[in-house]
Design a protein around this motif. Structure first.
Motif, short mmCIF file in Angstrom:
data_model
loop_
_atom_site.label_atom_id
_atom_site.label_comp_id
_atom_site.label_asym_id
_atom_site.label_seq_id
_atom_site.Cartn_x
_atom_site.Cartn_y
_atom_site.Cartn_z
N ALA A 1 31.12 27.62 46.64
CA ALA A 1 29.61 28.33 46.71
C ALA A 1 29.92 29.86 46.29
O ALA A 1 29.10 30.57 45.83
CB ALA A 1 28.96 28.17 47.89
N GLY A 2 30.97 30.26 46.38
CA GLY A 2 31.25 31.67 46.20
C GLY A 2 32.68 32.15 46.42
O GLY A 2 33.53 31.18 46.81
N GLY A 3 33.01 33.39 46.42
CA GLY A 3 34.39 34.00 46.90
C GLY A 3 35.09 34.49 45.69
O GLY A 3 34.52 34.33 44.52
N ASN A 4 36.16 34.87 45.98
CA ASN A 4 37.30 35.33 44.74
C ASN A 4 38.48 34.63 44.91
O ASN A 4 39.08 35.04 46.03
CB ASN A 4 37.23 36.88 45.00
N ILE A 5 38.77 33.97 44.00
CA ILE A 5 39.75 32.95 44.00
C ILE A 5 40.72 33.10 42.98
O ILE A 5 40.49 33.05 41.98
CB ILE A 5 39.34 31.51 44.23
N ASP A 6 42.25 33.36 43.47
CA ASP A 6 43.20 33.43 42.37
C ASP A 6 44.51 32.59 42.47
O ASP A 6 44.93 32.56 43.77
CB ASP A 6 43.72 35.04 42.72
N ILE A 7 44.57 31.86 41.68
CA ILE A 7 45.38 30.75 41.87
C ILE A 7 46.59 30.70 40.91
O ILE A 7 46.25 30.88 39.74
CB ILE A 7 44.64 29.33 41.66
N THR A 8 47.83 30.63 41.41
CA THR A 8 48.88 30.15 40.52
C THR A 8 49.56 28.79 40.87
O THR A 8 50.13 28.87 42.12
CB THR A 8 50.05 31.26 40.54
N ALA A 9 49.46 27.72 40.00
CA ALA A 9 50.07 26.67 40.39
C ALA A 9 50.96 25.91 39.55
O ALA A 9 50.70 26.25 38.39
CB ALA A 9 48.74 25.63 40.66
N LYS A 10 51.90 25.13 39.92
CA LYS A 10 52.67 24.45 38.94
C LYS A 10 51.78 23.26 38.60
O LYS A 10 52.39 22.56 37.68
CB LYS A 10 53.97 24.31 39.68
#
Length: 491
Positions: free
Chosen positions: A247-256
């Motif tokens: 619904a919101g937020g600041n999300i930074d993802i690094t995934a294999k």
């Protein structure tokens, strides 16, 4: 990337077909997945306050932890909470853990006020039993939870995360929580995992945030680096569960593996989401995007609507990879989406619908994939859509679309070249700078109308296009092999 939107060149507007923020919120509650998102978060989920006078203090210290409450049992460096209430934790444990083992009707709040807990062989926080547990970080506090690299069984439960909960779990607060999982996952709930506020720095060998029934994010800041999925929801017992709602937020993802993986529905209503590295960026049986600012980089598909809980969503074992998967779809009705994919840019094993928002796809450079791939119906009725990629597996939207689309093949154009569309009066309708080389271009925006003439410039290639119908250009693989109706070819 440099880009402008239709009409007035505003990238925040999708022209006359754009929906307002309020309309987006209304629309997400009636998504095709059947999941009601109108009541995802309770008031208690969002409440970060607590009464210190009515709270129990626990001071953590190696072999010297202390608490005056009979509801807290201390056995060397294992602290066990057995009753409902609010517990304020401070201090450090070099090798210990906090266990919640209350009645299944009890609600327990753990307030982290500068806590550092390392468990060398298990979870730092383990919820064995409760109705629901809330973990709240105090404003201005920095808290660190760590697993040392292995998990040794302490009961019948398969503990495999730094924070492991058998019951509903909510994380919130105004402080910072750092979670280091040298082995296993960072946070696991075997029911619902809810996050409503706070700042989280997560590093995990496997999944970052994992919920069996769901993962729900209302707000907060998340930096997630994982060996598997960044955010993961999986329920093999109930196909209606195992969903993700943002619904919101600041999300930074690094995934294999996948940036976000939901066995059932993935729903994004708002927030800033960046998946900077992944195998597949966003994956679910269904994907609904009604808002947000989303940037996805993937080594395979950028957005993938596919069933199953494997790491790729790929169908093997001789199955028909062009068959329509029942219930699978992607629907984009709002938001701004940038996809850079080495596989298919947007791939649906079922239907694909774009009714609003802005979508920009830098697709594959290899001819074994395409910027667009759907097995059911592919329809665009509104919004801005631009895609550039290889031409070997090109697929256009179907002729049931109600907004004008043009797809053209060009000589190889360099990364960083500009794609622009102007009308007969030389008004620029859309402009975008690509980040990879390409030989195929798809453009759609509300100003493309039947009977009008346009100029499409892609790098050093310029083409005059007369829209004899709403659909210009036919993907070689489109109607023949992918399952979608073959679009009309203008001549």
């Amino acid at each position: 990337m440099f880009l402008t939107g239709c009409s007035e060149g505003n990238s925040d507007s999708a022209g006359e077909n754009a929906v307002t923020a309020e309309e987006e919120k209304t629309e997400i509650t009636s998504n095709e997945s059947g999941i009601d998102t109108s009541d995802m978060f309770t008031d208690r989920d969002k409440e970060i306050g607590y009464d210190e006078d009515d709270s129990t203090r626990i001071t953590l210290s190696d072999n010297k932890s202390s608490c005056e409450s009979d509801a807290v049992q201390i056995n060397e460096d294992t602290i066990t909470i057995t009753d409902e209430g609010t517990y304020i934790l401070s201090g450090e444990l070099a090798n210990g853990m906090v266990i919640v083992d209350a009645e299944d009707t009890d609600k327990v709040q753990l307030v982290l006020e500068g806590v550092e807990i390392t468990s060398k062989e298990s979870a730092a926080i383990y919820v064995r039993s409760a109705d629901k547990v809330f973990i709240t970080t105090v404003s201005g506090s920095s808290n660190v939870l760590t697993n040392g690299g292995i998990y040794t069984a302490i009961d019948d439960n398969n503990i495999d995360a730094v924070i492991f909960s058998k019951d509903d779990l909510t994380l919130n607060g105004e402080g910072i929580l750092t979670i280091n999982a040298a082995a296993g996952h960072a946070v696991v709930s075997k029911d619902d995992l809810v996050l409503t506020s706070g700042t989280y720095n997560i590093s995990a060998e496997k999944h970052g945030l994992s919920g069996k029934d769901s993962v729900r994010i209302a707000d907060g800041t998340y930096h997630i680096t994982t060996g598997k999925d960044g955010i993961h929801a999986s329920n093999t017992d109930d196909t209606s569960l195992g969903f993700i709602y943002i619904a919101g937020g600041n999300i930074d993802i690094t995934a294999k593996d996948d940036g976000m993986h939901a066995d059932s529905a993935l729903l994004i209503a708002d927030g800033t989401i960046q998946v900077s590295e992944s195998y597949e960026g966003l994956e679910g049986l269904t994907i609904d995007i009604t808002g947000g600012d989303i940037d996805v980089t993937s080594s395979d598909d950028g957005l993938n609507a596919a069933g199953g809980n494997d790491s790729s969503g790929f169908k093997g074992g001789g199955e028909d990879i062009f068959a329509v998967e029942e219930g699978s779809y992607i629907h984009i009705s709002g938001g701004t989406i940038h996809v850079s994919a080495s596989g298919d840019g947007i791939d649906s094993n079922g239907d694909l619908t774009i009714s609003g928002g802005e979508t920009y796809v830098s697709g594959p450079t290899n001819n074994g994939n395409g910027s667009l791939d759907y097995n059911g119906k592919g329809v665009i009725t509104g919004g801005i859509f631009l895609a550039a990629g290889s031409s070997g597996m090109t697929q256009n939207f179907s002729d049931s679309s109600t907004q004008g689309i043009m797809m053209v093949t060009v000589d190889t154009q360099a990364a960083g070249s500009i794609i622009s569309l102007t009308d007969s009066s030389e008004n620029e309708l859309v402009s975008w700078t690509t980040d990879k080389e390409y030989t195929s271009v798809i453009v759609s925006c509300p100003e493309i109308t039947e009977g009008e003439a346009y100029t499409l410039t892609a790098g050093n290639s310029t083409q005059k296009i007369i829209m004899d119908s709403l659909i210009y250009g036919n993907g070689d693989m489109g109607g023949q092999m992918k399952g979608g109706a073959a679009p009309r070819q203008n001549r």
